[in-house]
Design an enzyme around this catalytic site. Sequence first.
Site, PDB file in Angstrom:
ATOM      1  N   ARG A 131       0.885  -1.183   0.000  1.00  0.00           N
ATOM      2  CA  ARG A 131       0.000   0.000   0.000  1.00  0.00           C
ATOM      3  C   ARG A 131       0.912   1.219   0.000  1.00  0.00           C
ATOM      4  NH1 ARG A 131      -5.166   1.764   3.528  1.00  0.00           N
ATOM      5  NH2 ARG A 131      -6.013   0.297   2.020  1.00  0.00           N
ATOM      6  N   HIS A 150      -7.566   0.922  -6.293  1.00  0.00           N
ATOM      7  CA  HIS A 150      -7.774   0.141  -5.056  1.00  0.00           C
ATOM      8  C   HIS A 150      -8.501  -1.164  -5.430  1.00  0.00           C
ATOM      9  CE1 HIS A 150      -7.872  -0.862  -0.991  1.00  0.00           C
ATOM     10  NE2 HIS A 150      -8.697   0.050  -0.493  1.00  0.00           N
ATOM     11  N   GLN A 188     -10.124  -3.730  -2.799  1.00  0.00           N
ATOM     12  CA  GLN A 188     -11.397  -3.204  -2.291  1.00  0.00           C
ATOM     13  C   GLN A 188     -12.537  -3.573  -3.236  1.00  0.00           C
ATOM     14  OE1 GLN A 188     -12.149  -1.089   0.571  1.00  0.00           O
ATOM     15  NE2 GLN A 188     -14.177  -1.737  -0.103  1.00  0.00           N
ATOM     16  N   ASP A 242     -17.068   7.489  -1.019  1.00  0.00           N
ATOM     17  CA  ASP A 242     -15.766   7.422  -0.342  1.00  0.00           C
ATOM     18  C   ASP A 242     -15.460   8.829   0.176  1.00  0.00           C
ATOM     19  OD1 ASP A 242     -13.236   6.686   0.544  1.00  0.00           O
ATOM     20  OD2 ASP A 242     -12.322   6.629  -1.447  1.00  0.00           O
ATOM     21  N   CYS A 285     -16.230   2.239   1.162  1.00  0.00           N
ATOM     22  CA  CYS A 285     -15.039   1.415   1.414  1.00  0.00           C
ATOM     23  C   CYS A 285     -14.540   1.562   2.843  1.00  0.00           C
ATOM     24  CB  CYS A 285     -13.941   1.765   0.418  1.00  0.00           C
ATOM     25  SG  CYS A 285     -13.466   3.497   0.488  1.00  0.00           S
ATOM     26  N   ARG A 341     -13.584  -7.973   2.777  1.00  0.00           N
ATOM     27  CA  ARG A 341     -12.173  -7.780   2.430  1.00  0.00           C
ATOM     28  C   ARG A 341     -11.391  -9.027   2.847  1.00  0.00           C
ATOM     29  NH1 ARG A 341     -10.307  -2.646   2.268  1.00  0.00           N
ATOM     30  NH2 ARG A 341      -8.623  -3.474   0.991  1.00  0.00           N
TER      31      ARG A 341
HETATM   32  N1   CP Z   1     -11.055   0.411   2.797  1.00  0.00           N
HETATM   33  C1   CP Z   1      -9.774   0.306   3.172  1.00  0.00           C
HETATM   34  O1   CP Z   1      -8.876   0.010   2.367  1.00  0.00           O
HETATM   35  O2   CP Z   1      -9.567   0.476   4.488  1.00  0.00           O
HETATM   36  P1   CP Z   1      -8.171   0.630   5.232  1.00  0.00           P
HETATM   37  O3   CP Z   1      -7.576   1.940   4.786  1.00  0.00           O
HETATM   38  O4   CP Z   1      -8.503   0.622   6.697  1.00  0.00           O
HETATM   39  O5   CP Z   1      -7.281  -0.509   4.852  1.00  0.00           O
HETATM   40  N1  NVA Z   2      -9.707   6.980  -1.270  1.00  0.00           N
HETATM   41  C1  NVA Z   2      -9.292   6.592   0.060  1.00  0.00           C
HETATM   42  C2  NVA Z   2      -9.536   5.129   0.272  1.00  0.00           C
HETATM   43  C3  NVA Z   2      -9.157   4.626   1.638  1.00  0.00           C
HETATM   44  C4  NVA Z   2      -9.383   3.163   1.777  1.00  0.00           C
HETATM   45  C5  NVA Z   2      -7.824   6.926   0.232  1.00  0.00           C
HETATM   46  O1  NVA Z   2      -7.034   6.716  -0.697  1.00  0.00           O
HETATM   47  O2  NVA Z   2      -7.471   7.415   1.301  1.00  0.00           O
END
Ligand code: CP
Ligand code: NVA
Length: 314
Positions: A112, A139, A142, A234, A274, A302
């Site tokens: 990530r 993502h 997700q 989101d 999400c 997830r």
């Molecule tokens: N939705 C999601 O990816 O959550 P986190 O940022 O907690 O991993």
């Molecule tokens: N769009 C958000 C998603 C978090 C899971 C971000 O990138 O922070």
Amino acid sequence: MIQLDKEKFRGKDFISLNDFSADEINHMIDVALTLKSEKKAGIPHPLLPGKTLAMIFTKSSTRTRVSFEVGIYQLGGTGLFLSSRDIQIGRGEPIQDTSRVLSRMVDGIMIRTFSHQEVLDLARYSSIPVINGLSDYLHPTQVLADLMTIQEYKGKVKGLKLTYIGDGNNVANSLLIGGSKMGMQVVIASPSGYQPVPEIMKIAEQNAAESGGSAKVVEDPLTAAQDADIIYTDVWASMGQEEESQIRKKAFAGYQINAEMLRVAHPEAIVMHCLPAHRGEEITDEVMEGPQSVVFEEAENRLHAHKAIMALVM
Ligand code: CP
Ligand code: NVA
């Protein structure tokens, strides 16, 4: 007993849903649903005995971190949490060197991070599967869990209308790609200046032409929500955009999932997010806690979806 189509998946990276066919995505969803029901029935499924997943994080996470770590454990393997602050990446060791070193020690890498190019570089130099646990661009883990959730609640994915209200961000991009692959009607309602980039729209339109779905971007959220089977949102400011949050609050005023929005959607529409959510901004507390919300089931999925990805590619 789960039938895994390992021949097709083994060794593959999971970087974008566009790298998979609709059949392959359906197989991943089927595996995830089977793993979920086995887990609920207490049936162990050690599909990855002795395997190790390295998990590199340069951004925060609750769901992704916990689901991958618990998931690999439930599959009989081990997860290694690697914060970029603690490993040498944080001191400037190139990603291509990190990639080759990890390839000699572990069996899969989940990352990530901010830059999507970093995910691609990691994959390019690694000899083991790389899973994109979120970049600024996509993502996909997700959205695999989201498609699984839609399959569970609606009994199908193809032909359904998914309306996403808010920022044209990584989640919106992956919904466009994944939804269009699966033959959904994906509508994104975002204010001008915050809409998905043309490159993503081009991919989604190509996918839609093949699958019989559609992909479009509009500005008016209420029109977009009309008759939607799924209403999704989101955060207005993603990780790394914290200093823009005041400007974004102004830009996204009106792009909120609330009771009024639900009234124009299909009466049996489900509400997805999400998470993490900012109640009172992109979604009201009332809708998030209301009967149409499936956000916590979505979050749980997830775990099952990530187990399916790992079981197939590692
Ligand atoms: N939705 C999601 O990816 O959550 P986190 O940022 O907690 O991993
Ligand atoms: N769009 C958000 C998603 C978090 C899971 C971000 O990138 O922070």
